[in-house]
Design a protein around this motif. Structure first.
Motif, PDB file in Angstrom:
ATOM      1  N   GLN A  10      41.570  21.483  49.337  1.00 51.66           N
ATOM      2  CA  GLN A  10      41.304  22.131  50.637  1.00 51.66           C
ATOM      3  C   GLN A  10      40.609  23.480  50.434  1.00 51.66           C
ATOM      4  OE1 GLN A  10      44.416  23.880  53.195  1.00 51.66           O
ATOM      5  NE2 GLN A  10      43.995  22.241  54.646  1.00 51.66           N
ATOM      6  N   ASP A  39      39.341  27.053  52.866  1.00 52.69           N
ATOM      7  CA  ASP A  39      39.375  27.603  54.220  1.00 52.69           C
ATOM      8  C   ASP A  39      37.986  28.104  54.630  1.00 52.69           C
ATOM      9  OD1 ASP A  39      39.078  30.181  53.248  1.00 52.69           O
ATOM     10  OD2 ASP A  39      41.065  30.876  53.810  1.00 52.69           O
ATOM     11  N   VAL A  69      36.828  31.009  55.558  1.00 52.95           N
ATOM     12  CA  VAL A  69      36.334  32.267  54.971  1.00 52.95           C
ATOM     13  C   VAL A  69      35.725  32.008  53.587  1.00 52.95           C
ATOM     14  CG1 VAL A  69      36.993  34.593  54.226  1.00 52.95           C
ATOM     15  CG2 VAL A  69      38.040  33.600  56.262  1.00 52.95           C
ATOM     16  N   PHE A  70      36.385  31.179  52.792  1.00 55.48           N
ATOM     17  CA  PHE A  70      35.875  30.887  51.449  1.00 55.48           C
ATOM     18  C   PHE A  70      34.526  30.172  51.536  1.00 55.48           C
ATOM     19  CE2 PHE A  70      35.403  28.444  47.556  1.00 55.48           C
ATOM     20  CZ  PHE A  70      35.689  29.398  46.598  1.00 55.48           C
ATOM     21  N   HIS A  92      31.726  32.537  52.496  1.00 57.74           N
ATOM     22  CA  HIS A  92      31.261  33.366  51.373  1.00 57.74           C
ATOM     23  C   HIS A  92      30.430  32.560  50.388  1.00 57.74           C
ATOM     24  CE1 HIS A  92      32.795  37.314  51.884  1.00 57.74           C
ATOM     25  NE2 HIS A  92      34.025  36.912  52.102  1.00 57.74           N
ATOM     26  N   LEU A 123      31.051  21.886  38.672  1.00 59.32           N
ATOM     27  CA  LEU A 123      31.213  22.547  39.973  1.00 59.32           C
ATOM     28  C   LEU A 123      32.645  23.054  40.130  1.00 59.32           C
ATOM     29  CD1 LEU A 123      30.163  23.288  42.788  1.00 59.32           C
ATOM     30  CD2 LEU A 123      30.673  20.960  43.528  1.00 59.32           C
ATOM     31  N   LYS A 124      33.603  22.240  39.715  1.00 58.82           N
ATOM     32  CA  LYS A 124      35.007  22.633  39.832  1.00 58.82           C
ATOM     33  C   LYS A 124      35.284  23.877  38.973  1.00 58.82           C
ATOM     34  CE  LYS A 124      39.459  20.469  40.269  1.00 58.82           C
ATOM     35  NZ  LYS A 124      40.185  19.232  40.225  1.00 58.82           N
ATOM     36  N   LEU A 127      33.954  26.889  40.628  1.00 65.13           N
ATOM     37  CA  LEU A 127      34.809  27.306  41.745  1.00 65.13           C
ATOM     38  C   LEU A 127      36.061  28.023  41.232  1.00 65.13           C
ATOM     39  CD1 LEU A 127      34.434  24.203  44.078  1.00 65.13           C
ATOM     40  CD2 LEU A 127      33.636  26.506  44.540  1.00 65.13           C
ATOM     41  N   VAL A 157      34.970  31.531  40.438  1.00 64.16           N
ATOM     42  CA  VAL A 157      34.782  32.316  41.667  1.00 64.16           C
ATOM     43  C   VAL A 157      36.141  32.735  42.224  1.00 64.16           C
ATOM     44  CG1 VAL A 157      34.053  32.159  44.092  1.00 64.16           C
ATOM     45  CG2 VAL A 157      32.556  31.330  42.297  1.00 64.16           C
ATOM     46  N   VAL A 206      42.851  36.864  49.440  1.00 62.72           N
ATOM     47  CA  VAL A 206      42.657  35.902  50.535  1.00 62.72           C
ATOM     48  C   VAL A 206      41.945  36.506  51.757  1.00 62.72           C
ATOM     49  CG1 VAL A 206      43.873  34.389  52.172  1.00 62.72           C
ATOM     50  CG2 VAL A 206      44.471  34.345  49.749  1.00 62.72           C
ATOM     51  N   ARG A 263      39.746  38.682  51.811  1.00 60.83           N
ATOM     52  CA  ARG A 263      38.349  38.989  51.454  1.00 60.83           C
ATOM     53  C   ARG A 263      37.544  37.739  51.131  1.00 60.83           C
ATOM     54  NH1 ARG A 263      41.268  43.416  49.990  1.00 60.83           N
ATOM     55  NH2 ARG A 263      40.221  45.406  50.391  1.00 60.83           N
ATOM     56  N   LEU A 264      38.113  36.903  50.283  1.00 64.54           N
ATOM     57  CA  LEU A 264      37.355  35.754  49.762  1.00 64.54           C
ATOM     58  C   LEU A 264      37.771  34.436  50.401  1.00 64.54           C
ATOM     59  CD1 LEU A 264      35.271  34.909  47.574  1.00 64.54           C
ATOM     60  CD2 LEU A 264      37.175  34.577  46.020  1.00 64.54           C
ATOM     61  N   GLY A 265      38.932  34.398  51.034  1.00 68.51           N
ATOM     62  CA  GLY A 265      39.427  33.145  51.581  1.00 68.51           C
ATOM     63  C   GLY A 265      40.320  32.441  50.579  1.00 68.51           C
ATOM     64  N   HIS A 266      40.738  31.230  50.953  1.00 71.57           N
ATOM     65  CA  HIS A 266      41.705  30.515  50.111  1.00 71.57           C
ATOM     66  C   HIS A 266      41.216  29.098  49.837  1.00 71.57           C
ATOM     67  CE1 HIS A 266      45.504  29.233  48.506  1.00 71.57           C
ATOM     68  NE2 HIS A 266      45.554  28.254  49.383  1.00 71.57           N
ATOM     69  N   ILE A 267      41.431  28.634  48.607  1.00 75.48           N
ATOM     70  CA  ILE A 267      41.157  27.228  48.302  1.00 75.48           C
ATOM     71  C   ILE A 267      42.336  26.655  47.525  1.00 75.48           C
ATOM     72  CG2 ILE A 267      38.635  27.145  48.359  1.00 75.48           C
ATOM     73  CD1 ILE A 267      38.548  27.648  45.404  1.00 75.48           C
ATOM     74  N   ARG A 268      42.471  25.348  47.644  1.00 75.31           N
ATOM     75  CA  ARG A 268      43.517  24.650  46.897  1.00 75.31           C
ATOM     76  C   ARG A 268      42.828  23.595  46.042  1.00 75.31           C
ATOM     77  NH1 ARG A 268      47.413  23.286  51.332  1.00 75.31           N
ATOM     78  NH2 ARG A 268      46.442  21.254  51.241  1.00 75.31           N
ATOM     79  N   PHE A 269      43.052  23.638  44.735  1.00 68.32           N
ATOM     80  CA  PHE A 269      42.370  22.699  43.847  1.00 68.32           C
ATOM     81  C   PHE A 269      43.071  21.345  43.810  1.00 68.32           C
ATOM     82  CE2 PHE A 269      40.859  26.790  42.462  1.00 68.32           C
ATOM     83  CZ  PHE A 269      39.510  26.543  42.288  1.00 68.32           C
ATOM     84  N   TYR A 273      33.631  42.469  48.029  1.00 70.28           N
ATOM     85  CA  TYR A 273      34.082  41.695  49.201  1.00 70.28           C
ATOM     86  C   TYR A 273      34.925  42.556  50.128  1.00 70.28           C
ATOM     87  CZ  TYR A 273      32.708  37.582  46.487  1.00 70.28           C
ATOM     88  OH  TYR A 273      32.003  36.655  45.754  1.00 70.28           O
TER      89      TYR A 273
END
Lengths: 108, 200
Positions: free
Chosen positions: A38, A40, A42-43, A46, B10-11, B14, B17, B66, B68-74, B191
């Motif tokens: 997943q 979000d 904002v990410f 950017h 790519l992973k 990420l 980043v 979070v 500033r950059l947002g959140h991701i779940r791998f 950021y």
């Protein structure tokens, strides 16, 4: 007389490309989401450099096609929009990649 | 359904980043400094304090990164919790193993100790290097391999020079913590939290 359609089939297949995936911004979003569970809003904003309006439009388009799932929730009283790719989205991206590879091979 | 897609590159990008904020270094650097303080003061009872920086990682990520950059779940949350549980279990097992070995080491004869002592820096440096390289492998953050190599080199150098065990750990802690603070300040400048990055 050679069968023109049969000879040029790989080239003509360009017309069958899934236009939802073919658009660069959506292709970028689907590719990113394909390696994540997943991400979000904002990410993605950017990472892709897309404006908020543009990103929202493409997100909606992908959701309408059934390629992404959009979930809204509150984290620390902050609205968070999470995007994840659906199985249909993965299949569409794989099909697109295979067709594009075939097409590019034809150009060599 | 998993797609066979050449997406490893790519992973990895990420991952880089997502971990560019330097918070990992801040947390690991602090843990190394606490470990060094415990080793130098020989107050092993306080070893549990190294868990404090680790516990602060997620709140720091939530507060600094979070917004500033947002959140991701791998990986799915359940898988992530299982991996974390496994890492904690392995860490505790290693710690328990070290505690179990300590009295045995103290009890061995002078001759046996003389035989074992020269290889201890090798073992300790190796362990430190393996732990840091493991973090790098787990998070796909290659800069941790550099910290691992530096840790290994520092341990061996300080032992060769006759220094105390905690010294190379303290030196490595200073390097990792310094790098972390540098990364954090760069990240915060790059950021800023502005109105236009609020959620959709």
């Amino acid at each position: 007389m050679p069968d023109k359609e049969a000879i040029f089939a790989p080239l003509l297949a360009v017309g069958d490309f899934d236009k939802t995936v073919h658009e660069p911004a959506r292709l970028m979003l689907l590719s990113i989401l394909s390696v994540l569970d997943q991400a979000d809003f904002v990410f993605l904003h950017h990472l892709t450099g897309l404006t908020r309006g543009n990103l929202s439009t493409h997100m909606r388009r992908l959701e309408e096609a059934g390629y992404v799932r959009i979930e809204k929730e509150f984290v620390d009283r902050r609205p968070v929009t999470g995007l994840s790719i659906t199985p249909e989205g993965r299949t569409a991206l794989k099909d697109y990649r295979d067709k594009m590879r075939q097409f590019l091979d034809e150009l060599e | 359904m998993k797609m066979s897609y050449p997406s490893t590159g790519l992973k990895r990008k990420l991952y880089l980043v997502y971990h560019q904020d330097g918070l990992l270094e801040v947390v690991i650097g602090a843990a190394l400094l606490i470990l060094a303080a415990v080793m130098l003061s020989e107050q092993m009872a306080f070893i549990g304090l190294i868990g404090i920086p680790a516990a602060l990682y997620l709140p720091l990520k939530q507060q600094i990164s979070v917004p500033r950059l947002g959140h991701i779940r791998f990986v799915p949350e359940r898988e992530s919790r299982m991996k974390l549980g496994l890492a904690l279990f392995l860490g505790l097992a290693a710690f328990a193993g070290a505690l179990a070995v300590y009295p045995v080491m103290k009890g061995i004869s002078r001759e046996s100790w003389a035989a074992v002592e020269p290889v201890l820096p090798l073992v300790f440096g190796g362990l430190l290097g393996v732990v840091l390289a493991g973090v790098g492998w787990f998070l796909k953050a290659t800069r941790f391999y550099v910290y691992a190599a530096l840790g290994l080199a520092l341990v061996w150098l300080v032992f060769a020079a006759g220094g105390r065990t905690g010294l190379p750990v303290a030196l490595l802690g200073v390097v990792v913590e310094g790098a972390g603070l540098l990364y954090v300040s760069r990240f915060v400048r790059a950021y800023p939290v502005t109105d236009d990055i609020r959620d959709a």
